[in-house]
Enzyme design. Structure first.
Site, PDB file in Angstrom:
ATOM      1  N   HIS A   1       0.848  -1.201   0.000  1.00 36.72           N
ATOM      2  CA  HIS A   1       0.000   0.000   0.000  1.00 36.72           C
ATOM      3  C   HIS A   1       0.881   1.247   0.000  1.00 36.72           C
ATOM      4  O   HIS A   1       2.092   1.160   0.153  1.00 36.72           O
ATOM      5  CB  HIS A   1      -0.990  -0.010   1.169  1.00 36.72           C
ATOM      6  CG  HIS A   1      -0.365   0.107   2.537  1.00 36.72           C
ATOM      7  ND1 HIS A   1       0.458  -0.866   3.069  1.00 36.72           N
ATOM      8  CD2 HIS A   1      -0.459   1.084   3.489  1.00 36.72           C
ATOM      9  CE1 HIS A   1       0.838  -0.497   4.291  1.00 36.72           C
ATOM     10  NE2 HIS A   1       0.307   0.693   4.561  1.00 36.72           N
TER      11      HIS A   1
ATOM     12  N   HIS B   1       1.374   3.985   1.885  1.00 35.42           N
ATOM     13  CA  HIS B   1       1.895   4.779   3.007  1.00 35.42           C
ATOM     14  C   HIS B   1       3.421   4.936   2.930  1.00 35.42           C
ATOM     15  O   HIS B   1       4.138   4.019   2.537  1.00 35.42           O
ATOM     16  CB  HIS B   1       1.496   4.147   4.342  1.00 35.42           C
ATOM     17  CG  HIS B   1       0.052   4.417   4.698  1.00 35.42           C
ATOM     18  ND1 HIS B   1      -0.653   3.653   5.591  1.00 35.42           N
ATOM     19  CD2 HIS B   1      -0.799   5.376   4.260  1.00 35.42           C
ATOM     20  CE1 HIS B   1      -1.886   4.139   5.689  1.00 35.42           C
ATOM     21  NE2 HIS B   1      -2.001   5.176   4.901  1.00 35.42           N
TER      22      HIS B   1
ATOM     23  N   ASP C   1       5.867   4.895   4.970  1.00 36.48           N
ATOM     24  CA  ASP C   1       6.780   3.962   5.628  1.00 36.48           C
ATOM     25  C   ASP C   1       6.800   2.593   4.933  1.00 36.48           C
ATOM     26  O   ASP C   1       7.465   1.672   5.401  1.00 36.48           O
ATOM     27  CB  ASP C   1       6.430   3.816   7.120  1.00 36.48           C
ATOM     28  CG  ASP C   1       5.023   3.302   7.354  1.00 36.48           C
ATOM     29  OD1 ASP C   1       4.110   3.694   6.593  1.00 36.48           O
ATOM     30  OD2 ASP C   1       4.817   2.519   8.298  1.00 36.48           O
ATOM     31  N   HIS C   2       6.092   2.472   3.825  1.00 37.87           N
ATOM     32  CA  HIS C   2       6.128   1.222   3.034  1.00 37.87           C
ATOM     33  C   HIS C   2       6.714   1.437   1.635  1.00 37.87           C
ATOM     34  O   HIS C   2       7.026   0.472   0.948  1.00 37.87           O
ATOM     35  CB  HIS C   2       4.721   0.610   2.938  1.00 37.87           C
ATOM     36  CG  HIS C   2       4.212   0.131   4.263  1.00 37.87           C
ATOM     37  ND1 HIS C   2       4.180  -1.194   4.627  1.00 37.87           N
ATOM     38  CD2 HIS C   2       3.766   0.833   5.339  1.00 37.87           C
ATOM     39  CE1 HIS C   2       3.721  -1.298   5.869  1.00 37.87           C
ATOM     40  NE2 HIS C   2       3.468  -0.084   6.318  1.00 37.87           N
TER      41      HIS C   2
ATOM     42  N   HIS D   1      -7.448  -0.559   5.522  1.00 38.79           N
ATOM     43  CA  HIS D   1      -6.403   0.326   6.080  1.00 38.79           C
ATOM     44  C   HIS D   1      -6.171   1.454   5.073  1.00 38.79           C
ATOM     45  O   HIS D   1      -6.163   2.626   5.428  1.00 38.79           O
ATOM     46  CB  HIS D   1      -5.148  -0.503   6.325  1.00 38.79           C
ATOM     47  CG  HIS D   1      -3.962   0.287   6.779  1.00 38.79           C
ATOM     48  ND1 HIS D   1      -3.880   0.879   8.010  1.00 38.79           N
ATOM     49  CD2 HIS D   1      -2.789   0.567   6.159  1.00 38.79           C
ATOM     50  CE1 HIS D   1      -2.718   1.498   8.126  1.00 38.79           C
ATOM     51  NE2 HIS D   1      -2.034   1.320   7.019  1.00 38.79           N
TER      52      HIS D   1
ATOM     53  N   ASP E   1      -0.308  -3.850   6.170  1.00 38.90           N
ATOM     54  CA  ASP E   1      -0.950  -3.300   7.367  1.00 38.90           C
ATOM     55  C   ASP E   1      -2.425  -3.698   7.439  1.00 38.90           C
ATOM     56  O   ASP E   1      -3.233  -2.995   8.048  1.00 38.90           O
ATOM     57  CB  ASP E   1      -0.818  -1.764   7.387  1.00 38.90           C
ATOM     58  CG  ASP E   1       0.610  -1.322   7.679  1.00 38.90           C
ATOM     59  OD1 ASP E   1       1.488  -2.188   7.883  1.00 38.90           O
ATOM     60  OD2 ASP E   1       0.849  -0.096   7.688  1.00 38.90           O
TER      61      ASP E   1
ATOM     62  N   HIS F   1       4.279  -4.472  10.631  1.00 39.48           N
ATOM     63  CA  HIS F   1       4.755  -3.841  11.880  1.00 39.48           C
ATOM     64  C   HIS F   1       4.830  -4.830  13.034  1.00 39.48           C
ATOM     65  O   HIS F   1       4.064  -5.793  13.104  1.00 39.48           O
ATOM     66  CB  HIS F   1       3.802  -2.704  12.303  1.00 39.48           C
ATOM     67  CG  HIS F   1       3.812  -1.538  11.378  1.00 39.48           C
ATOM     68  ND1 HIS F   1       4.679  -0.480  11.512  1.00 39.48           N
ATOM     69  CD2 HIS F   1       3.063  -1.264  10.280  1.00 39.48           C
ATOM     70  CE1 HIS F   1       4.465   0.405  10.550  1.00 39.48           C
ATOM     71  NE2 HIS F   1       3.478  -0.048   9.787  1.00 39.48           N
TER      72      HIS F   1
HETATM   73 ZN   LIG Z   1       0.036   1.735   6.492  1.00 37.38          ZN
END
Ligand SMILES: [Zn+2]
Length: 256
Positions: free
Chosen positions: A57, A59, A61-62, A115, A134, A172
């Site tokens: 996805h 985001h 941090d990915h 998410h 996530d 995570h």
């Molecule tokens: Zn995420």
């Protein structure tokens, strides 16, 4: 068919980095790209050369290292069709049920929004492994930033339909705080109590709590236990729909 080799490591503060490698075809994929240096170190440790990035996805941090890793290795970036415009450097976009070859393995995209609006999970049936980003965590599920409880409920049902012995890797390390919440809605569950103890011991020893399995999560993860009579009694929702029970648990976690 060779064995799929998997290297899991921590990245950023609480993200997981995961590399998968097919030795027969000499291909290596990074599941998401949270942190360039952590991924480079893991590649060096194993002596692998990056060929693919599987993006779950959009985001930050990915996807943060997408461009850098693509520039360095020419890696092909494969991600969700419904977030195509938000994934840096994406080469190939997948919809639900689409399959592609990764070396000698076939990978299947499972659409798991909730998410984010377009998140996908990557399932490799022959290796009995799924990468859930996530969407599904150990003892938890992702926050609903871009989806409704109904969306996430359907996504989680798709994951629980996988064979029970499928190994689950996620984005995570949240298991310890998830366990604290899980015990508030499912306090009589002995499998959960045992898992919570194990998680504490693993974290104290500095070990990751992942991977888990679909079967283990169905026995312990309250977000997959909408049918459970004891949870329903605790929530005073004996006659509610499965989806309503899930929505209530998600709401309680948001306020936990
Ligand atoms: Zn995420």
């Amino acid at each position: 068919m060779s064995n799929l080799q998997i290297e899991q490591f921590s990245a950023r503060s609480d993200n997981f980095g995961v590399l998968i490698h097919d030795p027969e075809a000499s291909v290596t994929a990074s599941i998401d790209a949270p942190d360039e240096n952590a991924i480079l170190e893991a590649l060096k440790r194993r002596g692998w050369k990056l060929t693919h990035i599987f993006t779950t996805h959009h985001h930050g941090d990915h996807v943060e290292a997408n461009f850098a890793l693509k520039k360095r290795f020419g890696a092909e970036i494969i991600g969700p069709r419904d977030e195509e415009t938000k994934i840096p450097g994406i080469d190939r976009a997948l919809s639900h049920g689409e399959r592609f070859a990764f070396g000698t393995f076939e990978v299947e995209a499972i659409s798991t929004p909730g998410h984010t609006a377009g998140e996908i999970s990557f399932h490799i049936p022959a290796a009995k492994v799924v990468f859930t980003g996530d969407t599904l965590f150990s003892l938890g599920c992702g926050r609903l930033f871009e989806g409704t409880p109904a969306t996430m409920f359907k996504s989680l049902q798709r994951l629980t339909a996988l064979p029970g012995d499928t190994e689950v890797y996620c984005g995570h390390e949240y298991t310890e705080s998830n366990a604290r919440f899980a015990l508030t809605v499912d306090p009589e569950n002995s499998a959960l109590k045992e898992r919570a103890k194990e998680v504490t011991a693993l974290r104290e020893a500095g070990h990751p709590t992942l991977p888990t399995t679909i079967l283990r999560e169905m026995a312990t993860n309250p977000f997959l236990r909408w049918h459970d009579p004891s949870i329903r009694r605790n929530l005073k929702m004996e006659d509610a729909s499965d989806e309503a029970v899930f929505a209530e648990i998600r709401k309680r976690k948001d306020n936990f």
